[in-house]
Design an enzyme around this catalytic site. Structure first.
Site, PDB file in Angstrom:
ATOM      1  N   TRP B 324       0.816  -0.900  -0.491  1.00  0.00           N
ATOM      2  CA  TRP B 324      -0.085  -0.103   0.076  1.00  0.00           C
ATOM      3  C   TRP B 324       0.721   1.064  -0.044  1.00  0.00           C
ATOM      4  O   TRP B 324       0.628   2.397  -0.901  1.00  0.00           O
ATOM      5  CB  TRP B 324      -0.884   0.567   1.509  1.00  0.00           C
ATOM      6  CG  TRP B 324      -1.483   1.301   1.601  1.00  0.00           C
ATOM      7  CD1 TRP B 324      -2.495   1.871   1.106  1.00  0.00           C
ATOM      8  CD2 TRP B 324      -1.416   2.413   2.409  1.00  0.00           C
ATOM      9  NE1 TRP B 324      -3.430   2.866   1.155  1.00  0.00           N
ATOM     10  CE2 TRP B 324      -2.426   3.369   2.161  1.00  0.00           C
ATOM     11  CE3 TRP B 324      -0.815   2.326   2.437  1.00  0.00           C
ATOM     12  CZ2 TRP B 324      -2.205   4.318   2.310  1.00  0.00           C
ATOM     13  CZ3 TRP B 324      -0.082   4.161   3.224  1.00  0.00           C
ATOM     14  CH2 TRP B 324      -1.580   5.003   3.285  1.00  0.00           C
ATOM     15  N   HIS B 325       2.364   1.008   1.076  1.00  0.00           N
ATOM     16  CA  HIS B 325       2.937   2.729   0.175  1.00  0.00           C
ATOM     17  C   HIS B 325       3.732   2.930  -0.557  1.00  0.00           C
ATOM     18  O   HIS B 325       3.812   3.767  -1.328  1.00  0.00           O
ATOM     19  CB  HIS B 325       4.094   2.025   1.833  1.00  0.00           C
ATOM     20  CG  HIS B 325       3.727   2.326   3.174  1.00  0.00           C
ATOM     21  ND1 HIS B 325       2.855   1.638   3.961  1.00  0.00           N
ATOM     22  CD2 HIS B 325       3.898   3.108   4.490  1.00  0.00           C
ATOM     23  CE1 HIS B 325       2.666   1.500   5.156  1.00  0.00           C
ATOM     24  NE2 HIS B 325       2.889   2.569   5.296  1.00  0.00           N
ATOM     25  N   GLY B 326       3.490   1.783  -1.603  1.00  0.00           N
ATOM     26  CA  GLY B 326       4.470   1.729  -3.068  1.00  0.00           C
ATOM     27  C   GLY B 326       4.790   0.947  -3.466  1.00  0.00           C
ATOM     28  O   GLY B 326       4.417  -0.757  -3.372  1.00  0.00           O
TER      29      GLY B 326
END
Lengths: 1007, 475
Positions: B324-326
């Site tokens: 989700w962070h990247g």
């Protein structure tokens, strides 16, 4: 005290707010521009910045400035000087050596001309006051600065003109003098006086008495580092050239002082002992920007800052030609060019006018042997006169010495001056003539020897009571070139005895490299059905690797069929990149063919065949009558335009030794396509067409086919190829979002930028790699400049003209038959949004340049083409645009009769409601549509009148009918502004349906 | 637009406050949500102009789908599926397509094939946050936990409210639905919000940026010149930077919400006082942890399907959290790393120990593990992370690098030491919000300090220092 009465620094470009445009609101760049504008103009920014910097300095003893180092007790230092303080310059030994040699050479040249050179190195503040530097980790290397290394060299071989002032300053410091202020980078007035005295005493050979009382001096503190730290900008711009008149005009001597910001502080003292003094802020002698003549001065002072030693640039060729000129170049000893020994990928052959050198590029080296070194009695300079077919860089190394010199070669003849290092009786110089394959002609190599002690007449020792002024009269004044023969500063160098054997610079390493180089690939003669395969085995070192004095006289000998397998002769042609297109000159091109061989060819011949059928295009021609050292090279003149081609090369004396190139190449037209995203999209939007096999694109230093991508480029290239039958290479260096002017730099670069890695220089590098010559340049740009809204018509026009004439045409070879490299401007497309003014201004400017600059042309008008609703054209519009631009190119090549659509020639008011517009056709005879024409506006008193209909009246007339009668002054315009109505534009009935060009009648039209 | 920018502080925020409260006076709060929505869209336009339509259209789609899920009971699966597809589709396209295509290209290249024609997708800021908010909205309606709103402005404001639009906290609709309809602005709340905002601003520009300067140098050094002390200094500096940076943003978001009468949930609760990784995730980015728990972990079965399935679920949720962070392998592995630690704690029973047992050792071990995780998170790629970790745990001593000495100035050292107190704070202290609302003498005194000294100094740092956006802006 520090004077804080300065203006707040303004270092941003957004001086004007970006113009409000409805659709630009959906563009991130608009907000970036606005944010920048806001920050720049925010009233509190200056005080806040000052507050932050003040707190950082006074409370935290730190700073975010990249230029200032905060030391102990609030002492400030130039950040660059801290690098020097860390003393980790051991890897710069070669540079220190080169610098010392350079100063020796300048000293001798200057003295030979009857002048005096003084070199001082201004110690950094951290060198004199290291105790206040604070915590700085030690370097992890050798504990030597570049200055230390320079001193080592100067101590080993004293530089007479060197006035060392760091010791002097330290002595004064011990006596309690403050020589550098706490907040200044450079010495104060006291320091400058101390150094000035050292210089004066050097001029007068230590005969000038020291003055010991400086009590009356003002320290002259400027607080430059504090100003920088506080984020303030000085109110006045620092000048790089300043002239000082001496206080006594009867003094015959003049001086020039090169240096940095600290040098100016020497001027007050210097002006007391010279008639006039020029102070030039430059680390190059002579300076690059001021065009001063060294011969105009009697004394030349170079006062470089310790931390700027690395950027010192001594241009020996200019110094030599300025001070000595032609007079001293006669009757100098010549180096026997027979001592040239080809080493790797190079051959040398004596000609009547010099030594012809064939070089395969960056790996190629030859040795110049038995060159005398400088010694304690004589300093020597080698001058090589070398002719190059293209600009290049020559690299010279010296065996056993930390000596690497690089010299730029211009196209044509260049004189290269090389100070020869101190050392043994003779030196061996290893020379790479250039990084590109090519032919070089070494015309001559001469040695200039200078005695250690010059006989420049020195001033008489002044009496103790003599003033500075009186003493200065004692220095002999010699004007340029005066009595040079009589003074004869040169020492002849007896030519070294010829040695029987050849002593190569680095024999052991060279041999294996040569052997690696000549490992052969399988040689396949495609014409021969039996397919002869030559051995891959490593052959012995070829006899051709011997020095030229052995090989130059060899008799042509047929190859021996009974040779051992290791000696089987072979030849290998150097390939061009697959798909490379060479720019034609007229209808053909002279093509360089080169390669390597094993064996003993009498000569090498080459021919050009078609790539697909092997049909002969250029018959066998001897290209190299004296191949040597395993290298052949020559020109195939007059290779006809066309393609694709292959090379074939073979021995003249053994036709079975043949190589057949595998990469196809051609001779055709190279066209640069530059600009911003619409030019980029010309290569990327649409897959409706398939590229002709002769159409290639060059980008990122690679030649690539276009396949099916890029309607614009493919339509353009295909049409040219179908009409001309030639390969077409498109040099793609467009950059999305790039502006022309600096104001339009949206951080994607701008074309006027000449910085090293600018988009323009990347483009130049690409053109250079593709051969350096173009036939056309196509320019499709303007949106970035229009979007800023701050670039005026005049500014864009001036910039574009300058870009064409001062940049593109100055830097790129003209491969066309026209006087100037044709520059084709594609008019900026209809915009998806934005204000009319800026967009119209850019289009007007483009029109101006097309009309006023020789060989600039409006390649296509584009306002009638559909954009995608964003910034770019639709794929069909790109196809249309490609055809239009191709039409222009064909017109310029004489293949078409016209390239522009109709234009307005007059507007007549028939009555108060009807206006007739007369048009002139170029390609067509009539136009469409017959009715419902859009894009016309009638403006009265700055308000548009309501146009009820616009129809065809006849083939040359458009009739505009107004709803309401007009009575006052009015003017008519067509396709004006950012987003004109192009629902039904006027197009002629030519095959290309070319559009009526935009029009604006700013004056009242004819009634 | 960054909260810690001159334009936001001196132009945008005062304008919004002025217009919002002017609207109260002029039309009695009838249009206050519309005013906030307008400025929220302007805020988004300023940072991601090209994507406002994506935000607006996807918001409208979820608004309609929410209503359909609620009213069309027979096909609510379908409408939920459509919404999930649309939201995750957008997220995957904008956030992960480049990464996936690059991986595909490498695979094809390894087979001698080429892949051309892909144009890099630009990532719209905040998409990870507002997509999760919209998903929670439709899923909660589907589950019957909340009712959809019929007011499209309220819903659009819930999705795009500028204080938390870019980097959270991820708010559930149920948290704010009442506030969207009825909320009462008060001076006390305004004052508390302003204080909270200033507190966040100070944390960001003074503390996080100072730690960030040290971390940037340490992680930017050539790995051959990196030694153990520098590696630890850099990793600890980054550990502090990311906490103070992200929690500062959350403080500012919560503070801004209070200026307009909203109360947003807390996003951090002294995470570096955690005694285990499980505890850490109860304190770090709480709104994301809860979202993942409620919408992924529990639907997967949570801990109700046996030990192995629980471990698997933990690993899956952690991996999702990482990615989700990247779109980067380092984030994915960081997620798996935490997942592995969570599984380990659960398997060994460490997570169930009373918090006071082996308190010091457990806190030390936890912060060490978290710091090592941040190295993975901060590194450009896996090889850098591995080498950096090797240097951290294999003694190596070089002289302090010159670049590091430049940032080890008194200012950065002082603020970093202040930041380091986060490692030693007790597990529970007073919540900021309530403390600030109460008009205690200490709060008033603190307010005076803030207004007279802290705020001007922060403004000076913003105006005179280098630009430094929030770390979580890129997620």
């Amino acid at each position: 005290m520090v004077d804080l009465n300065f203006e707040i620094e303004v270092d941003r470009i957004g001086l004007e707010p970006p113009k409000f445009q409805a659709l630009a609101l959906l563009d991130n760049r608009y907000y970036r521009a606005f944010d920048q504008y806001f920050n720049d103009n925010f009233t509190l920014r200056g005080p806040l910045t000052f507050t932050k910097n003040w707190l950082d300095y006074h409370v935290f003893h730190s700073t975010d400035s990249s230029k200032v180092h905060v030391g102990a007790n609030g002492w400030l230092y130039d950040r660059k000087s801290i690098q020097v303080y860390r003393k980790e310059a051991c890897y710069q030994q070669a540079f220190a050596h080169k610098l010392a040699l350079g100063f020796h050479a300048v000293e001798k040249i200057v003295e030979a001309s009857g002048r005096r050179l003084i070199v001082t190195i201004a110690p950094d503040k951290s060198t004199i006051y290291p105790e206040f530097v604070g915590f700085v980790p030690k370097g992890d290397t050798c504990d030597s600065s570049l200055y230390d290394l320079f001193l080592e060299n100067v101590n080993a071989h004293p530089l007479e003109s060197f006035a060392r002032c760091d010791r002097l300053l330290r002595e004064w410091k011990k006596r309690g003098a403050l020589l550098y202020e706490k907040t200044d980078a450079h010495w104060n007035s006291l320091g400058a006086t101390v150094v000035s005295q050292a210089i004066v005493r050097k001029v007068y050979d230590q005969k000038w008495p020291y003055i010991s009382d400086f009590s009356s001096l003002d320290t002259g503190a400027s607080g430059d580092l504090m100003v920088e730290l506080m984020g303030l900008a000085a109110g006045t711009e620092e000048v790089s050239f300043k002239h000082f008149e001496g206080s006594d005009r009867s003094v015959p001597l003049s001086a020039v002082i090169y240096g940095d910001s600290s040098t100016l502080s020497l001027a007050p003292y210097m002006s007391k002992i010279f008639r006039e003094v020029d102070v030039i802020k430059s680390d190059s002698i002579p300076s690059k920007q001021h065009g001063e003549k060294l011969s105009s001065y009697d004394v030349i002072v170079f006062s470089v800052a310790e931390s700027r030693l690395r950027t010192t640039n001594l241009q020996l060729d200019k110094i030599f030609s300025d001070l000595c000129g032609e007079k001293l170049t006669d009757n100098r000893p010549w180096v026997d060019l027979q001592t040239v020994a080809p080493i790797l990928q190079v051959s040398a052959h004596p000609r009547a006018d010099g030594l012809e050198i064939k070089s395969l590029g960056g790996e190629s080296v030859f040795d110049l042997e038995s060159v005398p070194a400088s010694d304690d009695e004589t300093f020597r300079i080698l001058m090589l006169s070398i002719e190059s077919s293209r600009p290049d860089v020559m690299t010279i190394e010296c065996a056993g010495q930390p000596y690497t010199m690089r010299r730029s070669l211009k196209q044509g003849l260049t004189d290269v001056y090389l100070p020869l290092p101190f050392g043994h009786q003779s030196l061996c110089l290893r020379i790479n003539p250039g990084s590109h394959p090519g032919l070089f002609m070494l015309r001559s190599a001469r040695i200039f020897g200078f005695p250690r002690h010059s006989d420049v007449t020195l001033p008489t020792q002044p009496e103790q009571s003599v003033t500075m002024m009186e003493a200065s009269h004692g220095l002999r004044h010699v004007t340029s070139g005066e009595d040079l023969e009589s003074s004869e500063p040169f020492v002849d160098w007896p030519a070294p005895p010829q040695e029987d054997g050849v002593k190569k610079c680095i024999d052991e390493k060279a041999v294996p490299r040569i052997r690696r180089q000549i490992i052969r690939k399988p040689i396949l003669d495609r014409r021969n059905t039996s397919e002869t395969l030559v051995s891959h085995d490593l052959p012995p070192l070829p006899a051709e690797a011997k020095p030229m004095r052995d090989s130059a006289s060899h008799e042509p000998a047929p190859t021996d069929p009974k040779k051992s397998p290791e000696e089987i002769p072979s030849i290998n042609v150097t390939e061009y990149e697959e798909g490379r297109i060479l720019q034609r000159r007229g209808t053909s091109a002279d093509v360089l063919v080169s390669g390597t061989y094993i064996g003993v060819p009498v000569a090498v011949e080459a021919r050009v065949v078609k790539n697909d059928t092997s049909e002969q295009v250029v018959p066998w021609i001897v290209v190299d009558t004296s191949p040597e050292n395993g290298i052949f090279m020559g020109m195939l003149d007059g290779v006809p335009q066309g393609g694709w081609y292959d090379f074939q090369v073979r021995f003249v004396n053994d036709h079975n030794v043949i190589d057949h190139g595998m990469h196809k190449w051609g001779v055709g037209i190279l066209i640069a396509c530059i600009g911003q995203s619409n030019m980029k999209e010309w290569f990327h939007t649409g897959t409706d067409l398939e590229a002709h096999p002769l159409l290639f694109r060059y980008a990122n230093k690679k030649w690539l086919g276009l396949g099916k991508k890029g309607n614009g480029a493919i339509a353009f290239g295909n049409r040219l190829i179908n009409r001309l039958g030639l390969p077409v290479g498109l040099i793609d260096y467009s950059v999305n979002g790039s502006g022309l002017r600096k104001e339009a730099d949206w951080r994607m670069g701008y074309w006027e930028d000449l910085a090293e890695n600018s988009i323009y220089n990347r483009f130049l590098a690409g053109v250079s790699a593709a051969g350096g010559f173009l036939e056309f340049v196509i320019w499709m740009q303007g949106e970035a400049d229009a979007a800023r809204g701050t670039v005026s018509e005049v500014e864009y026009s001036t910039s574009l003209e300058r870009f064409v004439t001062k940049q593109v045409r100055a830097d790129i070879g003209n491969g066309s038959s026209r006087k100037n490299l044709p520059f084709l401007i594609v008019m900026m497309i209809k915009r998806p949004g934005g204000e009319d003014g800026p967009n119209q201004a850019i289009r007007n400017a483009q029109n101006n340049v097309a009309q006023n600059v020789a060989d600039c042309y409006l390649a296509a008008t584009t306002l009638d083409l559909k954009n995608q609703g964003t910034q770019h054209l639709t794929h069909r519009a790109y196809t249309n645009l490609g055809f239009r631009v191709a039409q222009t190119v064909l017109f310029l090549l004489g293949k078409e009769e016209y390239y522009r659509g109709p234009s307005v020639v007059g507007v007549t008011q028939i009555d108060t409601k009807n206006i007739d517009v007369a048009i002139r056709h170029r390609g067509g005879t009539d136009f469409t549509p017959a009715s419902g024409i859009s894009g016309w506006e009638v403006v009265t008193e700055d308000l548009p009148a309501f146009v009820s209909e616009v129809n065809r009246h006849d083939a040359q007339t458009i009739r505009i009918t107004l709803k309401d009668p007009i009575t006052g002054p009015a003017h008519v315009r067509y396709l004006h502004g950012a987003m004109p109505d192009t629902a039904n534009p006027v197009r002629d009935n030519s095959p290309l349906s070319l559009p009526l060009e935009e029009y604006e009648q700013k004056q009242e039209f004819q009634r | 637009m960054v909260f810690s920018s001159i334009f936001f502080l001196f132009a945008f925020l005062p304008t919004v406050i002025l217009c919002y409260h002017a609207e109260r006076l002029l039309s009695g709060n009838g249009l206050r949500n519309a005013v906030l929505l307008f400025f929220s869209y302007m805020f988004y336009l300023y940072g991601a102009a090209g994507f406002l339509l994506v935000l607006a259209l996807s918001t409208f789609a979820d608004y309609l789908l929410g209503l359909l899920i609620d009213r069309d009971n027979r096909r609510k699966h379908l409408w939920l599926g459509l919404s999930v597809f649309l939201n995750t589709g957008l997220l995957v396209y904008f956030k992960y397509a480049n990464f996936l295509i690059e991986e595909l290209r490498e695979i094809l290249n390894s087979f001698g094939l080429s892949f051309v024609g892909w144009e890099e997708v630009i990532f719209p800021i905040g998409i990870s946050f507002f997509t999760f908010q919209k998903l929670s909205y439709v899923i909660d309606i589907y589950r019957g936990k909340s009712r959809p709103t019929t007011n499209v402005v309220d819903f659009a404001l819930y999705v795009a409210m500028f204080p938390q639009l870019i980097a959270g906290p991820i708010i559930r609709f149920s948290h704010v639905s009442k506030q969207l309809k009825k909320r009462k602005e008060s001076w006390n709340q305004f004052h508390a919000g302003a204080m909270r905002f200033c507190w966040g601003l100070a944390k960001k520009v003074m503390i996080a940026n100072s730690c960030g300067q040290i971390a940037d140098v340490a992680f930017g050094l050539d790995l051959h010149t990196l030694d153990t002390k520098t590696a630890w200094l850099g990793s600890l500096a980054y550990t502090l930077q990311i906490y103070f940076d992200f929690s500062a943003y959350s403080d500012m978001a919560i503070g801004l919400g209070m200026l307009f009468g909203f109360r947003f949930p807390e996003n951090f609760n002294l995470p570096y006082s955690a005694t285990s990784i499980t505890d850490f995730w109860r304190r770090w980015h709480i709104s994301l942890s809860l979202w993942l728990r409620d919408y992924i972990y529990i639907p997967l079965g949570g801990s109700r399907r046996g030990a192995f399935r629980t471990y698997l679920n933990l690993a899956i949720v952690s991996a999702v959290c990482g990615i989700w962070h990247g779109a980067n392998t380092t984030f994915f592995l960081w997620g798996l790393y935490h997942g592995g630690l969570l599984v380990l704690e659960r398997a060994t029973g460490l997570s169930d120990l009373p918090s006071e047992r082996y308190f010091v050792v457990r806190r030390f071990a936890t912060i060490t593990a978290v710091t090592a995780g941040w190295v993975l998170f901060r590194s450009e790629d896996i090889s850098q992370a591995i080498e950096f970790l090797c240097v951290m745990f294999t003694p190596r001593d070089f002289p302090v690098s010159y670049q590091l000495s430049l940032v080890l100035n008194y200012r950065n050292i002082v603020f970093s030491l202040i930041a380091a107190t986060a490692f030693f704070l007790p597990g529970e202290i007073l919540r900021h919000g309530s403390a600030m609302i109460e008009k205690r003498a200490v709060v008033i005194a603190a307010s005076a300090v803030v207004i007279l000294f802290l705020l001007p100094y922060c403004a000076a740092l913003i105006a005179g220092g280098p630009k430094s956006p929030f770390i979580y802006y890129r997620f």
